[in-house]
Design a protein around this motif. Structure first.
Motif, PDB file in Angstrom:
ATOM      1  N   PHE A  66      -5.116   3.017   0.445  1.00 20.27           N
ATOM      2  CA  PHE A  66      -5.764   1.529   0.019  1.00 20.27           C
ATOM      3  C   PHE A  66      -5.306   0.956   1.120  1.00 20.27           C
ATOM      4  O   PHE A  66      -4.903   1.654   2.265  1.00 20.27           O
ATOM      5  CB  PHE A  66      -3.936   1.693  -0.869  1.00 20.27           C
ATOM      6  N   THR A  90      -4.442  -7.431   0.041  1.00 14.42           N
ATOM      7  CA  THR A  90      -4.241  -5.392  -0.792  1.00 14.42           C
ATOM      8  C   THR A  90      -4.687  -5.624  -2.569  1.00 14.42           C
ATOM      9  O   THR A  90      -4.535  -5.797  -3.196  1.00 14.42           O
ATOM     10  CB  THR A  90      -3.103  -5.735  -0.927  1.00 14.42           C
ATOM     11  N   THR A 147       0.501  -0.848   0.254  1.00 12.45           N
ATOM     12  CA  THR A 147      -0.128   0.455   0.007  1.00 12.45           C
ATOM     13  C   THR A 147       0.757   1.432  -0.177  1.00 12.45           C
ATOM     14  O   THR A 147       0.785   2.630  -0.591  1.00 12.45           O
ATOM     15  CB  THR A 147      -1.393   0.192   1.160  1.00 12.45           C
TER      16      THR A 147
END
Length: 193
Positions: free
Chosen positions: A14, A21, A2
């Motif tokens: 994010f 992710t 991120t």
């Protein structure tokens, strides 16, 4: 990961969750103020505009190539359940236009589909290729729009078949957003980078 995304897309957020992710192609544009959460994939040349939320915390969201999700839109999904073992992932194809402030939830939008301003598409609904859900319309659960159809209203119903000119206009919109995203990416980099 991120941290890499935050560096690449300044001002966007994010959030990894449940070990997932966001995965975003390096040529995509993610505007400041947008929040991308969890098991999201965004393809090449796609754009997520200012203040959108793409939340795949309970299942998956897949966005194809050259698709644009315009300002303030909300994208979500629903997980598998005992009465719905397949769940309702959100699957968006290539060259899709999603207008400002749309709500798109656990549905399928085929390549070159169009979701108008403020429209709602609900779980397990399907928007066919080259089909248009009109501004402000609500496509209820499990409704299926065929190719090249225009649906409008709350609940949405088929109005007509789209003309070649309307289809060409949608293609021009996709090209416009792909080009405009490059200009915004440069402007954001200059302003925030």
């Amino acid at each position: 990961m991120t941290d890499d995304l935050s560096a690449r897309y300044p001002g966007a957020h994010f959030v990894p969750i449940h070990g997932k992710t966001p995965r975003i192609h390096e040529t995509a544009f993610i505007a400041p103020g947008s929040t991308i959460i969890g098991d999201v994939e965004i393809g090449a040349g796609s754009s997520i505009w200012y203040n959108c939320v793409v939340r795949a915390d309970v299942f998956t969201i897949r966005i194809g190539e050259r698709t644009n999700v315009q300002d303030g839109s909300v994208l979500h999904c629903d997980p598998p359940r005992p009465d719905d073992p397949e769940g309702s992932p959100l699957v968006i194809g290539d060259d899709v236009l999603i207008g400002h402030m749309a709500m798109v939830h656990g549905c399928i939008i085929h390549d070159r589909g169009f979701v108008g301003l403020g429209a709602i598409a609900m779980n397990k609904a399907v928007i066919g290729s080259d089909a248009m859900l009109a501004a402000g319309a609500m496509l209820t659960e499990r409704k299926v729009m065929g190719e090249r159809e225009l649906w409008a209203g709350r609940p949405a119903k088929k109005l007509k078949e789209l003309s070649d000119a309307a289809i060409a206009g949608m293609k021009m919109g996709v090209a416009h957003y792909a080009e405009n995203a490059k200009h915004h990416a440069d402007a954001v980099r200059d302003a925030l980078g």
